[in-house]
Scaffold this active site. Structure first.
Site, PDB file in Angstrom:
ATOM      1  N   SER A   1       0.845  -1.186   0.000  1.00 55.56           N
ATOM      2  CA  SER A   1       0.000   0.000   0.000  1.00 55.56           C
ATOM      3  C   SER A   1       0.882   1.238   0.000  1.00 55.56           C
ATOM      4  O   SER A   1       2.034   1.195   0.467  1.00 55.56           O
ATOM      5  CB  SER A   1      -0.890   0.013   1.249  1.00 55.56           C
ATOM      6  OG  SER A   1      -1.538   1.254   1.417  1.00 55.56           O
TER       7      SER A   1
ATOM      8  N   TYR B   1      -2.281  -0.083  10.942  1.00 50.65           N
ATOM      9  CA  TYR B   1      -2.310  -0.462   9.526  1.00 50.65           C
ATOM     10  C   TYR B   1      -1.000  -0.091   8.841  1.00 50.65           C
ATOM     11  O   TYR B   1      -0.423  -0.899   8.103  1.00 50.65           O
ATOM     12  CB  TYR B   1      -3.482   0.241   8.837  1.00 50.65           C
ATOM     13  CG  TYR B   1      -3.539   0.002   7.341  1.00 50.65           C
ATOM     14  CD1 TYR B   1      -3.972  -1.212   6.833  1.00 50.65           C
ATOM     15  CD2 TYR B   1      -3.144   0.998   6.448  1.00 50.65           C
ATOM     16  CE1 TYR B   1      -4.018  -1.437   5.462  1.00 50.65           C
ATOM     17  CE2 TYR B   1      -3.183   0.785   5.080  1.00 50.65           C
ATOM     18  CZ  TYR B   1      -3.620  -0.433   4.601  1.00 50.65           C
ATOM     19  OH  TYR B   1      -3.650  -0.652   3.243  1.00 50.65           O
TER      20      TYR B   1
END
Length: 274
Positions: free
Chosen positions: A136, A149
């Site tokens: 990501s 995260y």
């Protein structure tokens, strides 16, 4: 027909990739966590795609998955492993239950390594295979209220780099896909983790604002089919890239982050997440 094992195939990027690969002529072993998601996926695909239930945080479940793939392949080797399975845990680190942090890392990091470790002998059985990690932009840039995260995606970056070097002598190519915001169910699940946090006047306004930013990301993010297209390129290109940033934000924001001082970036990030 190449054989691909893909985790996180129940929804979002994983489902889009599984169906794209199956329709392109690949044999797909689609690993899902939720049996209901697996039923939906099976109805959309042909016999070239088989659905396998797995909990990547459970060692026995991962071993059972690899054993099923091994038995189905017979003498054939596995051509690729695509690690898509992941979750998003949101919330201020001060309020985040430690079990939530542990689960975040267990799914996104430890589970990814567990699947890849056990699949490597199958990748070596035939022609050198490929490994793709779905990371990501959040593995390159961190913002408040998503520390858990970000920690997991930073870890995926490091693991992909290390494994790319370790597997190079075997001819196994390792690629890392780094999307910006993508319209997937991950955002709705992240909002649920926010909703379960204990009440806190200190963070209330920022949590509310972050919840709204997650809703916008879910609505306005890129299509998971764009990520699926990129993953297919990483699997089929004669010369796969080591990294595939997807979307303008994934290209521009990390570059800007490296150029500006921490406190200046912090102020910019606060405007986005509050």
């Amino acid at each position: 027909m190449s054989a691909v094992l893909l985790t996180g195939a129940g929804s979002g990027i994983g489902a889009a990739t599984a169906l794209r690969l199956e329709r392109s002529g690949h044999r797909v072993f689609a690993a899902v966590h939720d049996p209901h998601d697996g039923e939906i996926l099976a109805k959309q695909s042909s016999d070239a795609l088989s659905v396998h239930q797995v909990d990547v945080t459970n060692a026995e479940s991962v071993r059972a998955l690899i054993a099923e793939v091994d038995a189905a392949l017979g003498e054939q080797g596995l051509d690729a492993v695509v690690n898509v399975a992941g979750e998003g845990v949101a919330g201020p680190l001060e309020l985040l239950p430690i079990d939530s942090l542990r689960h975040q890392l267990d799914v996104n990091v430890v589970g990814t390594v567990a699947v890849t470790q056990l699949a490597l002998p199958l990748l070596r059985r035939g022609t050198p295979g490929r490994v793709v990690f779905v990371g990501s932009m959040g593995g390159l840039v961190s913002v408040q209220l998503a520390g858990a995260y970000h920690a997991s995606k930073y870890a995926v970056e490091a693991i992909a780099d290390a494994w790319r070097q370790e597997l190079a002598p075997d001819g196994i190519a390792v690629s890392l896909v780094e999307p910006g915001p993508v319209s997937t169910p991950l955002w709705a699940k992240a909002i649920q983790t926010l909703d379960r946090l204990p009440a806190s006047d200190r963070y209330a306004e920022r949590v509310d604002a972050f919840r709204e930013s997650l809703r916008k990301a879910s609505k306005n993010g890129a299509s998971p089919h764009k990520v699926a297209e990129t993953i297919e390129h990483a699997l089929t290109s004669a010369h796969p890239r080591t990294r595939y940033p997807i979307g303008a934000a994934a290209v521009v924001v990390p570059k800007i982050r490296r150029l500006i001082p921490d406190r200046l970036f912090d102020k910019a990030a606060q405007r986005v997440t509050s």
